[in-house]
Design an enzyme around this catalytic site. Sequence first.
Site, mmCIF file in Angstrom:
data_model
loop_
_atom_site.group_PDB
_atom_site.id
_atom_site.type_symbol
_atom_site.label_atom_id
_atom_site.label_comp_id
_atom_site.label_asym_id
_atom_site.label_seq_id
_atom_site.Cartn_x
_atom_site.Cartn_y
_atom_site.Cartn_z
ATOM 1 N N GLU A 382 1.236 -1.248 -0.081
ATOM 2 C CA GLU A 382 -0.102 0.073 -0.032
ATOM 3 C C GLU A 382 1.051 1.494 0.207
ATOM 4 O O GLU A 382 1.520 1.524 1.129
ATOM 5 C CB GLU A 382 -0.996 0.085 1.179
ATOM 6 C CG GLU A 382 -2.381 0.884 0.927
ATOM 7 C CD GLU A 382 -2.883 1.274 2.635
ATOM 8 O OE1 GLU A 382 -3.935 2.178 2.383
ATOM 9 O OE2 GLU A 382 -2.854 0.127 3.272
ATOM 10 N N ASN A 441 -4.813 4.963 -1.844
ATOM 11 C CA ASN A 441 -6.124 5.357 -1.265
ATOM 12 C C ASN A 441 -6.313 7.089 -1.923
ATOM 13 O O ASN A 441 -5.252 7.831 -1.734
ATOM 14 C CB ASN A 441 -5.923 5.589 0.134
ATOM 15 C CG ASN A 441 -7.248 5.504 0.466
ATOM 16 O OD1 ASN A 441 -8.199 6.378 -0.106
ATOM 17 N ND2 ASN A 441 -7.397 5.113 1.865
ATOM 18 N N GLU A 473 -8.019 2.272 -3.703
ATOM 19 C CA GLU A 473 -8.242 2.245 -2.713
ATOM 20 C C GLU A 473 -9.771 3.353 -2.674
ATOM 21 O O GLU A 473 -9.293 5.064 -2.848
ATOM 22 C CB GLU A 473 -7.920 2.036 -1.565
ATOM 23 C CG GLU A 473 -6.769 0.757 -1.379
ATOM 24 C CD GLU A 473 -5.971 0.510 -0.183
ATOM 25 O OE1 GLU A 473 -6.501 1.497 0.404
ATOM 26 O OE2 GLU A 473 -5.433 -0.644 0.061
ATOM 27 N N ASP A 503 -11.714 0.146 1.828
ATOM 28 C CA ASP A 503 -10.860 0.445 3.293
ATOM 29 C C ASP A 503 -11.932 0.933 3.809
ATOM 30 O O ASP A 503 -12.870 1.739 3.593
ATOM 31 C CB ASP A 503 -9.970 2.020 2.736
ATOM 32 C CG ASP A 503 -8.960 1.851 3.075
ATOM 33 O OD1 ASP A 503 -8.691 0.574 3.690
ATOM 34 O OD2 ASP A 503 -8.113 2.451 3.498
ATOM 35 N N GLU A 560 -6.603 -4.628 7.806
ATOM 36 C CA GLU A 560 -5.595 -3.806 8.323
ATOM 37 C C GLU A 560 -5.106 -3.968 9.676
ATOM 38 O O GLU A 560 -5.647 -4.228 10.806
ATOM 39 C CB GLU A 560 -6.075 -2.505 8.047
ATOM 40 C CG GLU A 560 -6.094 -2.646 6.696
ATOM 41 C CD GLU A 560 -6.348 -1.552 6.458
ATOM 42 O OE1 GLU A 560 -5.669 -0.257 5.217
ATOM 43 O OE2 GLU A 560 -8.097 -1.117 6.520
#
Length: 599
Positions: A382, A441, A473, A503, A560
């Site tokens: 990520e 993201n 995301e 997410d 996560e």
Amino acid sequence: MKKRSRLGKGFIVIAFWVLGVAILMFTLAQVRDFAGIINDSGVVRGGTQRVVKMELAGQPAPSTEQRVTSLLEKLAENEENRLYKGPETYEFMDNLAAVDSQWKLIEDEIDALHRGEGSAERLLDLSETHFTLADAMVLSAQKRAERDFLVTGAICTVLFLTAATIMLFMRNDRISKLKTAYFTDPLTKRKNMLAFEEQGQQLVSSAPGGTYLVAYTNVLNFRYINETYGYESGDKLILTLARLLDNACRRDELAAHGNADHFVLLLRNDPQRIEKLHGHIEAKLRATPDLHFTGILSFGCGVCEVEQPSDSIPLLVSNAIAVMKESPDKEGISRYDQVFRNAVELKNRIEQHENEALANREFQLYLQPKNRLADGALAGAEALVRWNSPKLGFLPPDSFIPLFEKNGFIVQLDFYMLKRVCQTYPMTVPGTGEALVVSMNFSRVTIMREGFIERLLHVVDSARIPHEAIEVEVTESAFVMDEDAVINKLETLKAMGFRLAMDDFGTGYSSLNLLRKLPIDVLKIDRGFLSENTDPSRSRSVLKGVLDMAGDLGLVTVCEGVETEEQASMLRELGCPVAQGYVFSKPLPEGEFRTRYGL
């Protein structure tokens, strides 16, 4: 009723003015009349003397004699016809009668002289007596004129003064009502912001610094009350708050209605004063029987201390509003203190340096690995941003990302980071030769910006990166503004070969509803499911349900915030395929990430 009252007072004033003008005109007519009477009386006096003088000289004056007679008749007739006869008029009439009688004696004596029977000496004596009587008549006429003029003048003066006084009182009353309306809130009928600023400034300027504090209030869920229970219920809440806050204020304190559900307070800066008032108001609100929705109410406020007597009330209110809006905790009390000032200063400095930082490549790419729970192998990464500023120091994302989302700079930063990710390729998964999937993201601000897809394609295709290597995301907050528009964009990206991930799953209220609509490939479970503050057995059951559901939907699940081996072991047992967290690695700078995984 008030309009009729104002009209009535206006008619009274007009009537006074008309009456005054009428009396003034009557007075002027009287002055003219009295002047004529005095003049005629003088003519009678002088004419009589001329008639006698001419007779004694042997030169009769019949025309003058006739003139005196007609004037005496005219004067007598006018006085008899006068509507109002005061003492002065009767005195004049008596003098006029005496003069007329004496004139008749003179006429008789003249006739006797013409027959040779009269006496010049007697005519002369009668003439002298007549002069004395006529002189008295003239004086009485003057006296009456002076007296009537003074009386009439006094009446006119009284009328004019009365009218002027009424007009002055009406003007002052109107000014007072206008001032009251100017400083009164139309809904609560209590002080408004203008009254608060004026009266508050007087209190603050006459007290030492630190004596007072300004508070700005906010009722959470007020919009919900208006929309659910109606605006009448919202107004009832405002009226209740106005009454409670007014009653809670001491003699030298103030409360005023600002707008909507907001009130502003000037309170003594005593220990726990604002805290006690806050608790008191919340308790009173919940105990009010007419407000059946009090269970959903919470009452918050921003507070700013008055440090100097010269401090401006509007500025203090602005500071209280600012700290209330910027506080992450909208309930309770937020203070405009040095900590908040430092945060505001940092915010301003961040905004001042954002463009410079982008140009100088101060925003750095960090990569946090995603690992397979079965064997710990690298499954992806990520992309995260860190800001290493020579002027501001090393800044974590939560210190600048929210600000950039508000001011729009996040769009530039998101695409800058996308370029940085594309520049890291080629990166392949060890042992497979496939391109390593890196997830990014994107802010909802960026996604909703016109031309988002075209710009994303341009960056990725210019770097010759396969679409399936980039995972986009999105968080649930991205759907708040326009859910359908976001879904359409994601479907377009999906059709182009990009991978999609949701997410922070589990943090919102409608995640399941969204999940059935979104064309996603990956479901990222929020770290909150692993929190130590929750019941382990319940968390395990919920996680099991989510993982089974994701499997049934054909989604890859990533958990996560995995920080311990115990958490990793539980996720393996539940069948979670991929995790990311400190148990595997913290986010690493790009170079360190490459070195660690041999990329």
